[in-house]
Design an enzyme around this catalytic site. Structure first.
Site, PDB file in Angstrom:
ATOM      1  N   TYR A 293       0.853  -1.209   0.000  1.00  0.00           N
ATOM      2  CA  TYR A 293       0.000   0.000   0.000  1.00  0.00           C
ATOM      3  C   TYR A 293       0.878   1.244   0.000  1.00  0.00           C
ATOM      4  CZ  TYR A 293      -3.335   3.416   1.957  1.00  0.00           C
ATOM      5  OH  TYR A 293      -4.111   4.523   2.203  1.00  0.00           O
TER       6      TYR A 293
ATOM      7  N   LYS B 189       1.395   4.042  -2.910  1.00  0.00           N
ATOM      8  CA  LYS B 189       1.135   5.468  -2.662  1.00  0.00           C
ATOM      9  C   LYS B 189       2.366   6.303  -2.997  1.00  0.00           C
ATOM     10  CE  LYS B 189      -3.171   5.418  -1.410  1.00  0.00           C
ATOM     11  NZ  LYS B 189      -4.167   5.995  -2.320  1.00  0.00           N
TER      12      LYS B 189
HETATM   13  N1  SER Z   1      -5.733   4.311   7.136  1.00  0.00           N
HETATM   14  C1  SER Z   1      -4.745   3.697   6.279  1.00  0.00           C
HETATM   15  C2  SER Z   1      -4.448   2.310   6.705  1.00  0.00           C
HETATM   16  O1  SER Z   1      -4.529   2.054   7.875  1.00  0.00           O
HETATM   17  C3  SER Z   1      -3.473   4.497   6.269  1.00  0.00           C
HETATM   18  O2  SER Z   1      -3.599   5.524   5.348  1.00  0.00           O
HETATM   19  O3  SER Z   1      -4.090   1.505   5.913  1.00  0.00           O
END
Ligand code: SER
Length: 323
Positions: free
Chosen positions: A142, A146
């Protein structure tokens, strides 16, 4: 004035942004799109288009059929879920962004919003008041997607003049929609457990500090960023944005002051490792300087706001939307 299109409108942030945009610009100025229908009753007041964000032609068709001024592309697989299937997370987090940037390059939309995250930082970045320009060495797919997406945004801006803007959101805490698959989700769960008179089983260590923000501030900040004159936006990767920060233990104590008897049981799992690699708090002075960002909810303000919102919502018998 063209319309505001939310791609990924049925998710945690999509629902809250829909409500903010409907209030600010009117229900007719808001277009919603997602692969699944919106579970929120207010979505019925704006036009909803079922479409796959990973399908470039489907996204182009939406922009050809409607006068869209701003696209908010919120499609994402969050940190914890992404680790289960990294290739699927990479595709979902990158393809829709690249489609939107391409369509903006073709001149089909004037401005683009894309959310980044505190997950772009890794364990090497300084923990407290992490600076805007700290090295990006994320540990989750993730975070990797990003960080890469931020660079794509800057590339499209610098090379093709695309007016794309972005925020590195901390954990977002609201009462109108539920998150799914994130590492910061425990904090939203804590409010719901307190409200329901149940204990929270927390998958993070009691002293794991993370940056957080009320949904109210996040939606307001997003709309303020998108309304700012283009020449003010000096950062075209993504802005650090700070709300407040707290640990599970501090949140438990704050909730106990309002809901006596609430308690938390700690059972840390793999998500603790993800949280440990993220900042404790962020330095958001660039956002303050460039477009006047200022959070309204500090920690205590956030707790009161979210608990009051949940209580009010249960009184008017509006169920919280489960994602
Ligand atoms: N809220 C997100 C997560 O916990 C972080 O941007 O993956």
């Amino acid at each position: 004035m063209g319309k505001h299109l939310i791609v990924g409108a049925s998710g945690q942030l999509g629902i809250e942004l829909m409500l903010g945009l409907q209030q600010r610009y009117g229900v007719d100025a808001v277009l919603l799109s997602d692969v699944r229908p919106s579970p929120h009753p207010e979505a019925a007041k704006s036009m909803f288009i079922a479409a796959d964000a990973t399908d470039l032609d489907a996204q182009r068709a939406i922009l050809e059929g409607h006068d869209v001024e701003v696209v908010y592309n919120l499609v994402a697989m969050l940190s914890a879920k992404g680790e289960v299937n990294p290739m699927a997370a990479w595709s979902l987090n990158m393809d829709p962004l690249l489609h939107t940037l391409e369509l903006a390059r073709e001149g089909r939309v004037k401005r683009v919003f894309w959310p980044s995250s505190i997950a772009v930082f890794g364990a090497d970045a300084s923990k407290d008041g992490t600076p805007q320009n700290a090295a990006l060495l994320p540990t989750t797919i993730y975070g990797v997607s990003k960080a890469a997406g931020e660079l794509w945004c800057k590339y499209y801006h610098d090379k093709f003049g695309v007016d794309v803007r972005s925020i590195r959101y901390p954990g977002l805490i609201g009462f109108r929609s539920m998150p799914g698959g994130g590492t910061t989700d425990y904090a939203v769960d804590a409010f719901h457990c307190a409200q329901a008179g149940q204990p929270l089983t927390c998958y993070l260590d009691e002293n794991e500090r993370l940056p957080m923000m009320s949904m109210h501030d996040a939606v307001r900040g997003t709309m303020e960023l998108m309304e700012a004159p283009s020449e003010c936006i000096r950062i075209r990767t993504s802005y650090n944005l700070s709300g407040c920060d707290f640990t599970p233990c501090e949140l438990t104590r704050a909730l106990q002051q309002r809901v006596p008897g609430f308690d938390t049981v700690y059972a840390p799992d793999h998500r603790q490792e993800i949280a440990a690699s993220w900042p404790n708090s962020l330095d958001d002075s660039d956002a303050r300087r460039d477009w006047g960002w200022s959070p309204r909810h500090d920690f205590q303000g956030l707790v009161a706001h979210v608990l009051d919102g949940l209580t009010q919502q249960s009184r008017v018998d509006k169920p919280v939307v489960n994602m």
